[in-house]
Write a protein that holds these residues in place. Structure first.
Motif, PDB file in Angstrom:
ATOM      1  N   ARG A 319      36.887   3.597 -24.599  1.00 15.27           N
ATOM      2  CA  ARG A 319      36.370   4.000 -25.946  1.00 15.27           C
ATOM      3  C   ARG A 319      35.105   3.508 -26.587  1.00 15.27           C
ATOM      4  O   ARG A 319      34.430   4.148 -27.286  1.00 15.27           O
ATOM      5  N   PHE A 320      34.879   2.533 -26.348  1.00 14.30           N
ATOM      6  CA  PHE A 320      33.630   1.613 -26.854  1.00 14.30           C
ATOM      7  C   PHE A 320      32.941   1.106 -25.584  1.00 14.30           C
ATOM      8  O   PHE A 320      33.034   0.425 -24.731  1.00 14.30           O
ATOM      9  N   THR A 321      31.427   1.388 -25.640  1.00 13.84           N
ATOM     10  CA  THR A 321      30.565   0.824 -24.689  1.00 13.84           C
ATOM     11  C   THR A 321      30.537  -0.481 -24.906  1.00 13.84           C
ATOM     12  O   THR A 321      30.189  -1.014 -26.090  1.00 13.84           O
ATOM     13  N   ARG A 330      25.915  -0.477 -33.147  1.00 15.76           N
ATOM     14  CA  ARG A 330      26.852   0.459 -32.611  1.00 15.76           C
ATOM     15  C   ARG A 330      27.128   1.614 -33.414  1.00 15.76           C
ATOM     16  O   ARG A 330      27.331   1.571 -34.520  1.00 15.76           O
ATOM     17  N   GLN A 331      26.837   2.807 -32.645  1.00 18.55           N
ATOM     18  CA  GLN A 331      27.164   4.183 -33.354  1.00 18.55           C
ATOM     19  C   GLN A 331      28.712   4.506 -33.162  1.00 18.55           C
ATOM     20  O   GLN A 331      29.048   5.582 -33.931  1.00 18.55           O
ATOM     21  N   GLU A 332      29.318   3.984 -32.434  1.00 20.89           N
ATOM     22  CA  GLU A 332      30.693   4.607 -32.200  1.00 20.89           C
ATOM     23  C   GLU A 332      31.589   4.054 -33.238  1.00 20.89           C
ATOM     24  O   GLU A 332      31.822   2.838 -33.466  1.00 20.89           O
TER      25      GLU A 332
END
Length: 399
Positions: A319-321, A330-332
């Protein structure tokens, strides 16, 4: 073969105070769901994946009712009967009871109303920063800053007299801190309930301009209002206090992120969301299956307790880089720090206002803010605590 986590970890890796226990991270590497044998013999499940955690939080086939929460992941309480949640304590209820209590509160915690509070939060924050500055060049950030700011804010919202805020800090710390004995926890809970009963009675006699008084025109009983006030006070104080202290600690330990935030204050909103994801202080929730449910190829039998590891779900690499890195760019979005579904945190916008105001104000007032002790000496809350954080955070700055 289904992975099994044999026991719940009770500590974090030395030198990694912000990461979930390594055993939970390793469990996630085996898949989003693992078997978990509770100490009392109950065969339950542990969910560490983001998608599965989010799905369960929104699934009415999984219950939050207190009377079903009979199994503790660390302590064997034996075959005990757990009573239903007291009136008003809606976090431990399902629909329709949960909605009856939550619905009258929704309009009190809207984004717009919380933004209108910004100026008052700025005043409260400035007052505490002034006090820190006048006292010298060192402080325990927990007692001087992180606890009193949300305590004052939530007490003002609920109409608790200013002089009583210390009472709440002490008692809520006792029954949520994870270190007090059962008798001490029980005494703090009872003392708080007794105080709130008196507060509700006082509001009935003399209403004031606050959330609790606003609810007096509803069909809620005094006992129900008392339970709702307890939920709002404890949730509105403890989580934000720990986010302020632990968030500052995390930034001080990630100087590149701290420097980026100082250089560009427009990153504040992103930084707050990333700290919420990265730290996830409300680290675990519990649900009980009301019927047989098929999840990710497994049958969760009716009556089975499921542990939702939100702190690990918010570090899910699917789900998250690079999920174990604090990255304020972070854009997520879409973290689960405020939960999801019908129990998503009612006061999340208030928490965001407090964090967006207090953290930049602290960093702006003290440009040379630093730890006053080695990082490994910072006292952390135990994993038994409902909310993770630091017990104290000694800091220093230049005169």
């Amino acid at each position: 073969m289904t992975h099994t986590l044999p026991s719940m970890p009770t500590s974090r890796q030395p030198g990694c105070p912000f990461d979930p226990p390594k055993e939970l991270i390793e469990a996630r590497e085996h898949g989003p769901i693992s078997r978990f044998p509770f100490p009392d013999g109950h065969q339950g499940w542990l969910v560490t994946g983001y998608d599965l955690t989010r799905a369960i939080l929104a699934d009415p086939r999984f219950s939050s009712r207190r009377e079903f929460m009979k199994h503790h992941p660390i302590i064997d309480y034996g075959d005990i009967e757990v009573p239903p949640a007291p009136p008003g304590e809606f976090l431990l209820m399902d629909e329709p009871q949960h909605g009856r209590y939550r619905k009258p509160l929704v309009g009190k915690f809207t984004v717009r109303r919380m933004r209108l509070l910004t100026e008052r939060v700025e005043q409260i924050t400035a007052e505490h920063l002034d006090a820190m500055e006048k006292a010298g060049t060192t402080a325990d950030l927990v007692t001087a800053f992180a606890k009193p700011i949300p305590a004052v804010v939530i007490c003002e919202l609920l109409g608790v007299p200013y002089e009583d805020r210390g009472f709440f800090q002490e008692n809520i710390d006792t029954f949520l801190g994870g270190e007090a004995g059962d008798e001490e926890v029980g005494a703090a809970y009872v003392a708080t309930q007794q105080y709130l009963a008196g507060l509700v009675a006082a509001k009935r006699a003399h209403p004031t301009d606050d959330v609790l008084s606003d609810l007096l025109d509803s069909d809620l009983t005094d006992e129900e209002l008392q339970g709702m006030a307890l939920i709002l006070l404890s949730a509105g104080f403890d989580t934000t206090a720990n986010m302020l202290a632990l968030g500052t600690f995390a930034l001080l330990q990630n100087p590149d992120q701290l420097a980026a935030l100082r250089a560009d204050p427009s990153l504040t909103d992103q930084a707050v969301e990333e700290l919420l994801r990265y730290l996830t202080v409300a680290k675990q929730f519990f649900r009980v299956a009301l019927e047989d449910v098929e999840l990710d190829g497994h049958t969760i039998a009716a009556g089975t307790t499921v542990i939702l590891a939100l702190n690990t779900a918010n570090r899910d690499p699917e789900r998250f880089t690079d999920p174990h890195t604090l990255d304020i760019h972070r854009q997520e979005g879409g973290h689960l720090a405020f939960s999801h579904g019908i129990h998503q945190c009612l006061g999340q916008q208030l928490a965001r206002v407090e964090l967006r105001v207090a953290l930049p104000a602290l960093l702006g007032r003290f440009p040379a803010l630093r730890l006053a002790v080695p990082a490994e000496e910072v006292a952390l809350r135990p994993e038994l605590a409902d909310i993770y954080g630091v017990k104290s955070l000694p800091v220093a700055w230049d005169a």
